[in-house]
Design a protein around this motif. Structure first.
Motif, PDB file in Angstrom:
ATOM      1  N   PRO A 140      39.105 -13.003   1.885  1.00 60.33           N
ATOM      2  CA  PRO A 140      37.760 -13.259   1.349  1.00 60.33           C
ATOM      3  C   PRO A 140      37.699 -13.134  -0.170  1.00 60.33           C
ATOM      4  CG  PRO A 140      37.685 -11.700   3.180  1.00 60.33           C
ATOM      5  CD  PRO A 140      39.125 -11.871   2.806  1.00 60.33           C
ATOM      6  N   ASP A 141      36.751 -13.834  -0.729  1.00 57.06           N
ATOM      7  CA  ASP A 141      36.447 -13.696  -2.148  1.00 57.06           C
ATOM      8  C   ASP A 141      36.068 -12.246  -2.442  1.00 57.06           C
ATOM      9  OD1 ASP A 141      35.844 -14.327  -4.789  1.00 57.06           O
ATOM     10  OD2 ASP A 141      33.756 -14.753  -4.304  1.00 57.06           O
ATOM     11  N   THR A 142      36.624 -11.693  -3.513  1.00 58.41           N
ATOM     12  CA  THR A 142      36.407 -10.281  -3.828  1.00 58.41           C
ATOM     13  C   THR A 142      35.152 -10.107  -4.662  1.00 58.41           C
ATOM     14  OG1 THR A 142      38.810 -10.069  -3.853  1.00 58.41           O
ATOM     15  CG2 THR A 142      37.554  -8.189  -4.629  1.00 58.41           C
ATOM     16  N   GLU A 143      33.996 -10.322  -4.054  1.00 56.21           N
ATOM     17  CA  GLU A 143      32.725 -10.059  -4.723  1.00 56.21           C
ATOM     18  C   GLU A 143      32.165  -8.763  -4.165  1.00 56.21           C
ATOM     19  OE1 GLU A 143      28.340 -12.029  -5.634  1.00 56.21           O
ATOM     20  OE2 GLU A 143      29.891 -13.188  -4.606  1.00 56.21           O
ATOM     21  N   ILE A 144      32.072  -7.755  -5.015  1.00 57.25           N
ATOM     22  CA  ILE A 144      31.637  -6.451  -4.535  1.00 57.25           C
ATOM     23  C   ILE A 144      30.116  -6.325  -4.602  1.00 57.25           C
ATOM     24  CG2 ILE A 144      33.786  -5.256  -5.084  1.00 57.25           C
ATOM     25  CD1 ILE A 144      32.519  -4.302  -7.656  1.00 57.25           C
ATOM     26  N   SER A 145      29.586  -5.476  -3.724  1.00 55.39           N
ATOM     27  CA  SER A 145      28.159  -5.159  -3.759  1.00 55.39           C
ATOM     28  C   SER A 145      27.940  -4.005  -4.730  1.00 55.39           C
ATOM     29  CB  SER A 145      27.672  -4.769  -2.370  1.00 55.39           C
ATOM     30  OG  SER A 145      27.853  -5.829  -1.456  1.00 55.39           O
ATOM     31  N   LEU A 146      26.857  -4.089  -5.510  1.00 56.08           N
ATOM     32  CA  LEU A 146      26.553  -3.071  -6.513  1.00 56.08           C
ATOM     33  C   LEU A 146      25.128  -2.559  -6.325  1.00 56.08           C
ATOM     34  CD1 LEU A 146      27.969  -4.858  -9.706  1.00 56.08           C
ATOM     35  CD2 LEU A 146      29.079  -3.018  -8.423  1.00 56.08           C
ATOM     36  N   ALA A 147      24.923  -1.306  -6.661  1.00 56.92           N
ATOM     37  CA  ALA A 147      23.579  -0.725  -6.697  1.00 56.92           C
ATOM     38  C   ALA A 147      23.476   0.148  -7.936  1.00 56.92           C
ATOM     39  CB  ALA A 147      23.302   0.095  -5.433  1.00 56.92           C
ATOM     40  N   GLY A 218      37.514   1.924   7.882  1.00 54.91           N
ATOM     41  CA  GLY A 218      37.930   0.616   7.398  1.00 54.91           C
ATOM     42  C   GLY A 218      37.123   0.099   6.229  1.00 54.91           C
ATOM     43  N   SER A 219      36.085   0.810   5.819  1.00 54.85           N
ATOM     44  CA  SER A 219      35.270   0.380   4.685  1.00 54.85           C
ATOM     45  C   SER A 219      35.906   0.826   3.375  1.00 54.85           C
ATOM     46  CB  SER A 219      33.858   0.960   4.802  1.00 54.85           C
ATOM     47  OG  SER A 219      33.896   2.378   4.777  1.00 54.85           O
ATOM     48  N   ILE A 220      35.484   0.211   2.297  1.00 56.48           N
ATOM     49  CA  ILE A 220      35.923   0.599   0.957  1.00 56.48           C
ATOM     50  C   ILE A 220      34.680   0.813   0.111  1.00 56.48           C
ATOM     51  CG2 ILE A 220      37.211  -0.067  -1.108  1.00 56.48           C
ATOM     52  CD1 ILE A 220      39.057  -1.699   0.575  1.00 56.48           C
ATOM     53  N   GLY A 221      34.532   2.018  -0.445  1.00 55.21           N
ATOM     54  CA  GLY A 221      33.310   2.360  -1.152  1.00 55.21           C
ATOM     55  C   GLY A 221      32.225   2.747  -0.162  1.00 55.21           C
ATOM     56  N   GLU A 222      31.033   2.985  -0.694  1.00 56.95           N
ATOM     57  CA  GLU A 222      29.913   3.415   0.155  1.00 56.95           C
ATOM     58  C   GLU A 222      28.620   2.810  -0.367  1.00 56.95           C
ATOM     59  OE1 GLU A 222      27.522   7.575   1.010  1.00 56.95           O
ATOM     60  OE2 GLU A 222      29.692   7.657   0.644  1.00 56.95           O
ATOM     61  N   PRO A 223      27.842   2.160   0.498  1.00 60.28           N
ATOM     62  CA  PRO A 223      26.561   1.597   0.056  1.00 60.28           C
ATOM     63  C   PRO A 223      25.619   2.698  -0.449  1.00 60.28           C
ATOM     64  CG  PRO A 223      27.191   0.718   2.198  1.00 60.28           C
ATOM     65  CD  PRO A 223      28.130   1.844   1.907  1.00 60.28           C
ATOM     66  N   TYR A 224      24.879   2.373  -1.482  1.00 62.01           N
ATOM     67  CA  TYR A 224      23.897   3.332  -1.985  1.00 62.01           C
ATOM     68  C   TYR A 224      22.746   3.441  -0.992  1.00 62.01           C
ATOM     69  CZ  TYR A 224      20.242   5.444  -4.769  1.00 62.01           C
ATOM     70  OH  TYR A 224      19.242   6.273  -5.208  1.00 62.01           O
ATOM     71  N   ALA A 225      22.236   4.637  -0.829  1.00 64.27           N
ATOM     72  CA  ALA A 225      21.076   4.884   0.032  1.00 64.27           C
ATOM     73  C   ALA A 225      20.100   5.786  -0.694  1.00 64.27           C
ATOM     74  CB  ALA A 225      21.519   5.515   1.359  1.00 64.27           C
TER      75      ALA A 225
END
Length: 291
Positions: A140-147, A218-225
């Protein structure tokens, strides 16, 4: 020859860049039965010899090649020896046909009796198939999610993570079933880490190395909450200066661990691969209000 979950599920997909100097083979040798080799040679001859637009040197070359295997050193492509052996023929990766590496398999087709290994480098084996499959893996395209998502602030910790639904192992299987040779190998790429490069020296990364490793799930990083504003992100960035009227180019590179197995269960490791992309990040000054 190739099948499997070869493509990533992101907006775009890309090929892996092997870590180090290793590259998948651009050419190899594979077996043809006497009938298959005869058919291939005759078709190639007719395509050139009967084309008025082909120059004489090309017509002479295909005629000499044909005569060598039909009426010269060999007789009628060894059809009378069908079942006793096979022809081994150089094959080039169509994606790298004109590269220097693809020209290294320059040995003319040669006959090998059954039960004897072809005495040539890059003869097809399960591992060679696995190495060829490496070049077909799409991630996949390496577009990361940011918060914060649209714009962050100076000295504000920005959380970063990858979508676990998209970043999961992908596999490609290569098979060869010809001239009595039936082998296959499956190459699997598994994401193991994310490297963050902020695009400016005026930034800090979390962790300090910029390498975010894979989590147990299996995740990388952690979504902001909500409620995590005072916490340090396990994977993220803090910009120390505004991007002004422009943006910073944040580069995110995922490292994929590569392994392979053959149908009998044996296998091994291949060099890790990486795939990365850059995205724009706007960093704004924090506005203070005096009352």
């Amino acid at each position: 020859m190739f099948s499997g979950t070869a493509k990533g599920s992101g907006k775009t997909a890309g090929s892996l860049a092997p870590v180090g100097n290793w590259t998948p083979p651009a050419c190899w040798y594979e077996p043809y039965s006497a009938d298959e080799f005869a058919k291939s040679t005759e078709e190639g001859y007719d395509l050139v010899a009967n084309n008025p637009d082909q120059p004489d040197y090309a017509k002479n070359a295909v005629a000499q090649f044909r005569n060598h295997y039909k009426d010269g050193k060999y007789k009628n492509y060894n059809k009378d020896k069908s079942g006793e052996g096979s022809w081994w023929v150089a094959t080039r990766d169509p994606d790298r046909w004109l590269t220097e590496e693809a020209q290294k398999c320059d040995k003319q087709p040669f006959w090998v009796e059954n039960g004897k290994p072809p005495n040539v480098q890059n003869a097809v084996t399960p591992q060679v198939l696995a190495e060829l499959a490496y070049n077909r893996v799409k991630v996949p395209d390496t577009e990361i999610s940011l918060a914060p998502a649209n714009a962050t602030k100076v000295n504000l910790a920005t959380w970063a993570w990858l979508d676990k639904a998209e970043f999961k192992p992908v596999s490609v299987t290569a098979r060869l079933d010809a001239a009595g040779v039936n082998i296959q190998a499956t190459t699997t790429a598994k994401p193991v880490s994310l490297k963050l490069e902020p695009g400016t020296a005026d930034a800090e990364t979390y962790p300090a190395s910029g390498n975010c490793t894979i989590n147990a799930d299996g995740s990388i990083g952690e979504p902001y909450a909500k409620g995590k504003a005072d916490q340090t992100p396990p994977c993220g960035i803090k910009y120390l200066r505004s991007s002004g009227h422009g943006t910073y180019k944040l580069k995110a590179t995922v490292t994929w661990q590569i392994s392979w197995t053959e149908s009998g269960g044996a296998g091994g490791e291949l060099p890790d691969g990486t795939f990365g992309a850059a995205q724009d990040v706007t960093v704004q000054e924090v506005q203070a209000v005096n009352r």
